[in-house]
Design a protein around this motif. Structure first.
Motif, PDB file in Angstrom:
ATOM      1  N   UNK A 149      11.876  -0.848   6.240  1.00 29.50           N
ATOM      2  CA  UNK A 149      10.994  -2.015   6.172  1.00 29.50           C
ATOM      3  C   UNK A 149      10.506  -2.315   7.584  1.00 29.50           C
ATOM      4  N   UNK A 150       9.191  -2.226   7.813  1.00 31.83           N
ATOM      5  CA  UNK A 150       8.623  -2.380   9.145  1.00 31.83           C
ATOM      6  C   UNK A 150       8.634  -3.810   9.645  1.00 31.83           C
ATOM      7  N   UNK A 205       7.748   0.720   4.169  1.00 30.69           N
ATOM      8  CA  UNK A 205       6.807  -0.403   4.089  1.00 30.69           C
ATOM      9  C   UNK A 205       6.286  -0.667   5.497  1.00 30.69           C
ATOM     10  N   UNK A 206       4.969  -0.510   5.688  1.00 31.81           N
ATOM     11  CA  UNK A 206       4.368  -0.631   7.009  1.00 31.81           C
ATOM     12  C   UNK A 206       4.445  -2.031   7.577  1.00 31.81           C
ATOM     13  N   UNK A 207       4.450  -2.111   8.897  1.00 35.59           N
ATOM     14  CA  UNK A 207       4.589  -3.379   9.612  1.00 35.59           C
ATOM     15  C   UNK A 207       3.524  -4.382   9.166  1.00 35.59           C
ATOM     16  N   UNK A 261       3.744   2.547   1.992  1.00 33.85           N
ATOM     17  CA  UNK A 261       2.924   1.455   1.463  1.00 33.85           C
ATOM     18  C   UNK A 261       2.658   0.453   2.575  1.00 33.85           C
ATOM     19  N   UNK A 262       1.424  -0.054   2.628  1.00 35.64           N
ATOM     20  CA  UNK A 262       1.032  -0.967   3.699  1.00 35.64           C
ATOM     21  C   UNK A 262       0.065  -2.012   3.172  1.00 35.64           C
ATOM     22  N   UNK A 282       0.571  -5.559  -0.227  1.00 38.90           N
ATOM     23  CA  UNK A 282       1.045  -4.206   0.055  1.00 38.90           C
ATOM     24  C   UNK A 282       0.687  -3.267  -1.096  1.00 38.90           C
ATOM     25  N   UNK A 283       0.092  -2.113  -0.725  1.00 36.95           N
ATOM     26  CA  UNK A 283      -0.283  -1.100  -1.712  1.00 36.95           C
ATOM     27  C   UNK A 283       0.135   0.272  -1.221  1.00 36.95           C
TER      28      UNK A 283
END
Length: 204
Positions: free
Chosen positions: A142-143, A160-162, A176-177, A181-182
């Motif tokens: 988790x970012x 999960x992107x920042x 995913x970002x 979030x997608x």
């Protein structure tokens, strides 16, 4: 409403009023241990581990949480697997269960929330609340600055992107970002060849 009925509702997704005095006093007792954890010195690693065992519903082996940690119930409703790492300012709104698998990494300033409120202002003015559990699988990263909303499930191995706001379930084995979030792409064989754009992995 009796305290036992309130507690049942806390874990069932039903509305309840969160301003009950008995409930608040129980919460304060949990927060006392959280205060002690955040007051530990860097060399007091054994003390931190012992406190976490008493604070959390479950915590596995080789877990590390960098203070400060924030949690509504001091981790009382948090279930960590083995090898979980959390950088500073992890915020856990643990009014009901948060389940985290093995080898999960939390970057700084991540928020996971289970507690939420109805839209109508009259209900909110009466301190109405409901809670939905969060599930995070194994080997998830988790970012920084990610927010995970109530009821979300994140599958194994996913990144999960920042800065993302996770409003819905995210499947396993993806990057995913975004907000909301997608899925951006699948994790694939190239991720074992390159670790950053065209920078090749040169260690085993």
């Amino acid at each position: 409403m009796e305290i036992q009925e309130i507690k049942k509702r806390m874990y069932s997704g039903k509305l309840y009023y969160c301003d009950n005095e008995t409930l608040a006093n129980e919460q304060l007792k949990s927060l006392e241990m959280l205060y002690d954890f955040n007051a530990t010195r860097p060399l007091e690693q054994d003390k931190r581990k012992e406190l976490l065992k008493n604070m959390f519903a479950e915590i596995g082996e080789n877990c590390y949480i960098e203070p400060p940690l924030h949690a509504n119930w001091g981790g009382k409703n948090v279930h960590f697997g083995n090898g979980v790492y959390a950088n500073f300012n992890l915020t856990l709104v643990d009014d009901c269960d948060i389940f985290v698998g093995d080898n999960v990494m939390f970057a700084p300033n991540v928020t996971i929330t289970t507690g939420t409120h109805p839209i109508h202002p009259i209900l909110r003015s009466k301190k109405a609340q409901y809670n939905l559990p969060v599930h995070i699988g194994n080997n998830v990263w988790i970012g920084a600055g990610v927010t995970i909303l109530p009821g979300v499930k994140i599958g194994d191995n996913t990144v999960i992107g920042a800065g993302s706001v996770v409003t819905k379930d995210i499947p396993a084995n993806v990057v995913a970002i975004g907000s909301p979030c997608k899925v951006f792409r699948d994790i694939n064989e190239n991720d074992m060849k390159y670790y950053n754009k065209n920078m090749e992995i040169d260690i085993e």
